[in-house]
Write an enzyme that holds these catalytic residues in place. Structure first.
Site, PDB file in Angstrom:
ATOM      1  N   SER A   1     106.980 -18.407  31.509  1.00 34.90           N
ATOM      2  CA  SER A   1     107.798 -18.978  32.764  1.00 34.90           C
ATOM      3  C   SER A   1     109.255 -19.325  31.951  1.00 34.90           C
ATOM      4  O   SER A   1     109.417 -19.166  30.799  1.00 34.90           O
ATOM      5  CB  SER A   1     107.192 -20.256  32.994  1.00 34.90           C
ATOM      6  OG  SER A   1     107.155 -21.161  31.806  1.00 34.90           O
ATOM      7  N   LYS A   2     110.159 -19.973  32.612  1.00 26.49           N
ATOM      8  CA  LYS A   2     111.526 -20.241  32.042  1.00 26.49           C
ATOM      9  C   LYS A   2     111.238 -21.183  31.067  1.00 26.49           C
ATOM     10  O   LYS A   2     112.048 -21.232  30.256  1.00 26.49           O
ATOM     11  CB  LYS A   2     112.429 -20.816  33.416  1.00 26.49           C
ATOM     12  CG  LYS A   2     113.561 -20.967  32.707  1.00 26.49           C
ATOM     13  CD  LYS A   2     114.590 -20.896  34.056  1.00 26.49           C
ATOM     14  CE  LYS A   2     116.015 -20.865  33.478  1.00 26.49           C
ATOM     15  NZ  LYS A   2     116.906 -21.505  34.116  1.00 26.49           N
ATOM     16  N   ARG A   3     110.276 -22.254  31.205  1.00 24.89           N
ATOM     17  CA  ARG A   3     110.009 -23.197  30.224  1.00 24.89           C
ATOM     18  C   ARG A   3     109.684 -22.771  28.850  1.00 24.89           C
ATOM     19  O   ARG A   3     110.062 -23.093  27.809  1.00 24.89           O
ATOM     20  CB  ARG A   3     108.803 -24.055  30.722  1.00 24.89           C
ATOM     21  CG  ARG A   3     108.598 -25.425  29.842  1.00 24.89           C
ATOM     22  CD  ARG A   3     107.525 -26.239  30.595  1.00 24.89           C
ATOM     23  NE  ARG A   3     106.398 -25.514  30.814  1.00 24.89           N
ATOM     24  CZ  ARG A   3     105.314 -25.251  29.970  1.00 24.89           C
ATOM     25  NH1 ARG A   3     105.430 -25.747  29.002  1.00 24.89           N
ATOM     26  NH2 ARG A   3     104.457 -24.437  30.163  1.00 24.89           N
TER      27      ARG A   3
END
Ligand code: GLU
Length: 509
Positions: A255-257
């Site tokens: 994910s972006k995280r």
């Protein structure tokens, strides 16, 4: 047969890690086998087309060190390399006509409402969802002609075989079997006349004489359609190579995280392309043994497709940071000067650090100061970069790591001042050193700095070096931590040190 591989991005959004990794595997495979690397732009989905994206894909790949022998910008014997242009050239029309003529494809004129109704019916009745024939698969020539003559929008679908086993021989997963009855009839040509991925990519892979289709594992469920297309045409399919997904360290989808960001965000964050390439190559591929740090040449040398892992790859940002630090430490002063200079002066880097999510960090302002200091005194900057390079992880860290060198007066950390400028010998220490440093020369060697500090300690009966080293460090840098004291003293030079000791004397209680 010489290896020909292609990376085939769709310009539908800024490139992320996935495409970078596929491109890198293609590139390594091509270069390892002295084959051909091809860039093909799959821009047939006009609704999702993002202007500027193709340029960003090319710039991102080149930044990483990936180039190609054939592509929209460099040309080549199998062009054009943009599918929209291939469509204009009539390439897909010829081949779909062949399938229509031979009964492998058919026109279908279902309306969106009819398709929706079909889907609902299938869901309610727990049937496989998709177009398995509808009204049109076996429609007569006359029905089709009538629909076309009435101007009804129609698509061309592939007639999947029924009651067959379709086999994809995949290099990573081995033999993967599909029951053709579970595979719906995909659209080959959309109502706007544009080919779909299924059709355009496979036709192009054949026409461009691609030997290995290296692509993400998300395409494996489409493989029976592709295998069947090749069979319908009577063509030999290329070797399929489905590379595994990239997960975060927690085993969940990236994910972006976790770091699934635009490729250029890695550049703006201060990662070196060499480090990112090395890191990305090892997500889902292993060279054997425990080699980790590998230059692009070494990767090319070692790259074999059978090193691709059947289990998901892991993106671990800490590993990337470790690698980046490693690559930074290997750079010469001159090269650091050039890279940090280009980085700190890059308006895109400034914009990155000014984004809301980074606005509270001191990195952006520190880089701006660094960029100014660098133009004023590049020789000092180079020495400062070498001084701190053991302690930094990305190019972005140089701003804060070196700021004490360039400022007129270092920002004094109150805790550091409270602890070390209060020792009883502080005044004598700074006065002595300031006096000893006076000389017509500004330069001073590391050894001379060490001698100065040691002789003060010895001359004043101080056994341990700590009580001398710490106050000196605080006076010179404002902090208690930083690079080796004697090295940093030498970088600062006599004049700056004298000024800083005088400044520290004013702060004494
Ligand atoms: N255009 C496809 C994509 O961007 C390429 C898939 C493939 O490599 O065949 O996902």
């Amino acid at each position: 047969m010489s290896v020909r591989v292609r990376v085939a991005p769709s310009p539908t959004g800024a490139p992320h890690l996935g495409i970078l990794r596929t491109a890198l595997f293609d590139f390594l495979c091509a270069r390892h086998h002295r084959g051909t690397m091809i860039l093909r732009i799959e821009d047939t989905d006009r609704n999702r087309f993002v202007p500027g994206c193709e340029e960003e894909i090319m710039a991102s790949l080149r930044w990483l060190g990936i180039d190609w022998d054939e592509g929209p910008d460099v040309g080549g014997p199998f062009g054009p390399y943009r599918q929209s242009e291939r469509k204009e050239a009539g390439i897909y029309a010829i081949w779909v006509q062949k399938l229509l003529d031979e009964g492998y494809a058919y026109w279908a004129f279902d309306t969106p409402e009819e398709l929706e109704e079909m889907r609902e019916y299938q869901q309610v009745n727990r049937q496989p969802v998709g177009y398995f024939g509808g009204t049109w698969r076996d429609a007569s020539g006359a029905q089709v002609e009538a629909a076309r003559a009435s101007g009804k929008p129609g698509v061309i679908r592939l007639k999947m075989p029924r009651g067959r086993l379709l086999v994809c021989d995949d290099l990573v997963r081995g033999r993967v079997e599909f029951d053709s009855d579970t595979v719906d009839d995909p659209v080959l040509i959309k109502a706007d006349g544009m080919p779909t991925y299924h059709f355009a990519a496979m036709v192009d892979d054949h026409l461009m004489e691609i030997t290995h289709i290296i692509r993400g594992v998300e395409w494996i469920s489409s493989a029976p359609k592709h295998v069947w297309l090749f069979e319908a045409f009577g063509w030999t399919p290329p070797q399929f190579v489905h590379v595994q997904v990239i997960n975060g360290p927690d085993g969940k989808k990236l994910s972006k995280r976790h770091g699934d960001t635009r490729v250029f965000d890695f550049k703006y964050a201060g990662f070196l392309p060499e480090a990112l390439a090395n890191f990305v190559a090892l997500i889902g591929w292993a060279p054997g043994g425990d080699r980790e740090i590998m230059s692009m040449d070494e990767l090319v040398e070692a790259f074999e497709l059978d090193g691709l892992q059947p289990s998901p790859g892991v993106f671990d940002i800490e590993k990337l940071r470790w690698m980046n630090g490693h690559y930074l430490r290997g750079l010469s002063g001159e090269s650091l000067l050039e890279k940090v200079g280009a980085y700190s002066g890059d308006p895109d880097v400034r914009a990155f650090w000014a984004r809301d999510e980074h606005a509270a960090l001191p990195t952006g302002p520190a880089l701006a100061d660094l960029s100014r200091a660098l133009t004023l005194d590049p020789a000092l900057a180079e020495e400062a970069f070498v001084l701190v390079r053991e302690r930094v992880v990305t190019l972005a860290d140089f701003g804060e790591a070196c700021d004490f060198v360039f400022v007129d007066r270092p920002v004094m950390d109150p805790a550091a001042v409270g602890k070390w400028l209060t020792v009883p010998h502080a005044r004598r220490l700074f006065e002595c050193l300031a006096a000893d440093l006076v000389s017509p020369e500004d330069a001073i060697s590391v050894e001379a700095c060490e001698r100065l500090v040691r002789s003060f300690a010895e001359g004043h009966g101080i056994d341990k070096l700590g009580p001398v080293v710490h106050p000196v460090r605080v006076a010179l840098t404002g902090r208690t931590v930083g690079p080796g004291l004697f090295e940093l003293m030498s970088v600062l030079g006599r004049r700056r040190m004298i000024e800083r000791f005088e400044n520290a004397l004013r702060l004494l209680p």
